[in-house]
Scaffold this active site. Structure first.
Site, PDB file in Angstrom:
ATOM      1  N   ASP A 148       0.806  -1.227   0.000  1.00 41.41           N
ATOM      2  CA  ASP A 148       0.000   0.000   0.000  1.00 41.41           C
ATOM      3  C   ASP A 148       0.839   1.276   0.000  1.00 41.41           C
ATOM      4  O   ASP A 148       0.310   2.358   0.286  1.00 41.41           O
ATOM      5  CB  ASP A 148      -0.928   0.004   1.226  1.00 41.41           C
ATOM      6  N   GLU A 207      -0.671   9.430   1.924  1.00 41.23           N
ATOM      7  CA  GLU A 207      -1.446  10.305   2.814  1.00 41.23           C
ATOM      8  C   GLU A 207      -1.621   9.735   4.219  1.00 41.23           C
ATOM      9  O   GLU A 207      -1.689  10.478   5.207  1.00 41.23           O
ATOM     10  CB  GLU A 207      -2.847  10.521   2.219  1.00 41.23           C
ATOM     11  N   ASP A 208      -1.701   8.410   4.304  1.00 44.37           N
ATOM     12  CA  ASP A 208      -2.022   7.806   5.595  1.00 44.37           C
ATOM     13  C   ASP A 208      -0.876   7.852   6.594  1.00 44.37           C
ATOM     14  O   ASP A 208      -1.093   7.646   7.788  1.00 44.37           O
ATOM     15  CB  ASP A 208      -2.479   6.349   5.390  1.00 44.37           C
ATOM     16  N   ARG A 216       1.095  -1.531   7.323  1.00 43.69           N
ATOM     17  CA  ARG A 216       1.439  -0.252   6.710  1.00 43.69           C
ATOM     18  C   ARG A 216       2.467   0.541   7.528  1.00 43.69           C
ATOM     19  O   ARG A 216       2.992   1.546   7.035  1.00 43.69           O
ATOM     20  CB  ARG A 216       0.161   0.561   6.475  1.00 43.69           C
ATOM     21  N   ARG A 231      -9.317   2.336  11.686  1.00 47.25           N
ATOM     22  CA  ARG A 231      -7.919   2.756  11.493  1.00 47.25           C
ATOM     23  C   ARG A 231      -7.500   3.903  12.422  1.00 47.25           C
ATOM     24  O   ARG A 231      -6.307   4.209  12.507  1.00 47.25           O
ATOM     25  CB  ARG A 231      -7.710   3.213  10.038  1.00 47.25           C
ATOM     26  N   HIS A 291     -12.184   5.484   5.302  1.00 50.08           N
ATOM     27  CA  HIS A 291     -11.651   6.654   6.007  1.00 50.08           C
ATOM     28  C   HIS A 291     -12.658   7.810   5.969  1.00 50.08           C
ATOM     29  O   HIS A 291     -13.532   7.847   5.090  1.00 50.08           O
ATOM     30  CB  HIS A 291     -10.365   7.155   5.309  1.00 50.08           C
ATOM     31  N   CYS A 331      -5.358  10.262  -1.180  1.00 47.95           N
ATOM     32  CA  CYS A 331      -4.474   9.234  -0.608  1.00 47.95           C
ATOM     33  C   CYS A 331      -3.074   9.236  -1.200  1.00 47.95           C
ATOM     34  O   CYS A 331      -2.135   8.782  -0.563  1.00 47.95           O
ATOM     35  CB  CYS A 331      -5.033   7.835  -0.849  1.00 47.95           C
TER      36      CYS A 331
HETATM   37  C1  CIR Z   1      -5.613   0.511   2.870  1.00 47.20           C
HETATM   38  O1  CIR Z   1      -6.603  -0.182   3.107  1.00 47.20           O
HETATM   39  O2  CIR Z   1      -4.905   0.958   3.763  1.00 47.20           O
HETATM   40  C2  CIR Z   1      -5.270   0.780   1.429  1.00 47.20           C
HETATM   41  N1  CIR Z   1      -5.584  -0.352   0.631  1.00 47.20           N
HETATM   42  C3  CIR Z   1      -6.004   1.993   0.917  1.00 47.20           C
HETATM   43  C4  CIR Z   1      -5.619   3.260   1.633  1.00 47.20           C
HETATM   44  C5  CIR Z   1      -6.309   4.457   1.067  1.00 47.20           C
HETATM   45  N2  CIR Z   1      -5.888   5.625   1.723  1.00 47.20           N
HETATM   46  C6  CIR Z   1      -6.663   6.659   1.983  1.00 47.20           C
HETATM   47  O3  CIR Z   1      -7.866   6.612   1.741  1.00 47.20           O
HETATM   48  N3  CIR Z   1      -6.118   7.709   2.583  1.00 47.20           N
END
Ligand code: CIR
Length: 254
Positions: A60, A65-66, A85, A130, A160, A247
């Protein structure tokens, strides 16, 4: 200078985290081509790109962004809710260190950047699997000295907060009210996604331009009808990994 951190699409994207979608095949080449168009759209909006290489061990990693929240004064390295992650952070930390003093969220707090919507000095924080109450409180204690106000927001049915609501103008949000508690945003104008396009609430605002996925023509027409300037990019391949437009970048002035 307007700066965007992006990161390439991992060879392992097929093994990404999935919460609300069934796993369907992801065409890595197509995902990379669309990601390149996204990066081109950011450059067209005046961003200098810091392009980090993908890591084949981190499915990922494209969803930068995360991993961090970059504000004018400081950056906060998050502690992503999905353990798979957390190793993404090292490269992001190295990329941000020259630009901002770094703050950190510590265990047991968890928080994904996709759950944080900044509007002025207010940080709306989605309460999701999360992002915990501890994560939200820890963010508030790190950032209240810098003048930020943290508002928890109830989210259900999507990954999210920003899957279900995003900023499209200084005073306006695009929202799917079925997923996000709209009462959290008094004083802001709310524009609803078209009911046929529930996944269409994630857009990326830069200046007075809204970058928006090409897959949602009805909501696009609605945004244009509101007088907003919208530029579209194809993003449907990474959408299979539950990623949207916000993201895939960390935006800041450097
Ligand atoms: C996840 O589930 O963490 C990734 N497959 C997708 C993350 C998407 N990020 C976001 O919306 N900020």
């Amino acid at each position: 200078m307007k700066t965007a951190i992006t990161r390439g699409v991992s060879d392992a994207i097929a093994h990404c985290e999935l919460t609300h979608l069934d796993r369907t095949p992801i065409d890595v080449g197509r995902a990379r081509a669309q990601h390149a168009q996204y990066e081109g759209a950011l450059e067209a909006l005046g961003y200098r790109l810091i392009r980090l290489p993908a890591d084949p061990a981190l499915p990922d990693c494209v969803f930068v962004e995360d991993t961090a929240l970059v504000l004018d004064e400081v950056a906060v390295l998050t502690r992503p809710g999905a353990p798979s992650r957390r190793p993404e952070l090292a490269a992001i930390e190295a990329a941000l260190a020259p630009h901002r003093p770094l703050l950190r969220l510590e265990a047991p707090a968890i928080l994904d950047g996709g759950d944080v919507l900044r509007v002025g000095r207010t940080l709306y924080v989605g309460q999701t699997p999360r992002t915990s109450a501890e994560g939200t409180a820890a963010l508030a204690s790190l950032l209240s000295p810098h003048g930020y106000h943290v508002v928890p927001v109830a989210v259900s049915g999507c990954l999210h907060l920003k899957t279900g609501v995003s900023q499209v103008a200084a005073d306006a949000l695009l929202i799917n009210r079925g997923w996000v508690d709209a009462r959290a945003f008094p004083g802001l104008r709310l524009i609803d996604v078209d009911p046929a396009e529930p996944t269409g609430a994630n857009s990326l605002l830069s200046g007075d331009t809204v970058l928006y996925p090409a897959a949602y023509p009805r909501t696009l027409a609605c945004l244009e009808g509101e007088g907003l300037r919208v530029a579209t990019v194809p993003a449907d391949e990474l959408a299979k990994a539950e990623g949207g437009l916000t993201c895939c970048s960390l935006l800041f002035d450097a």
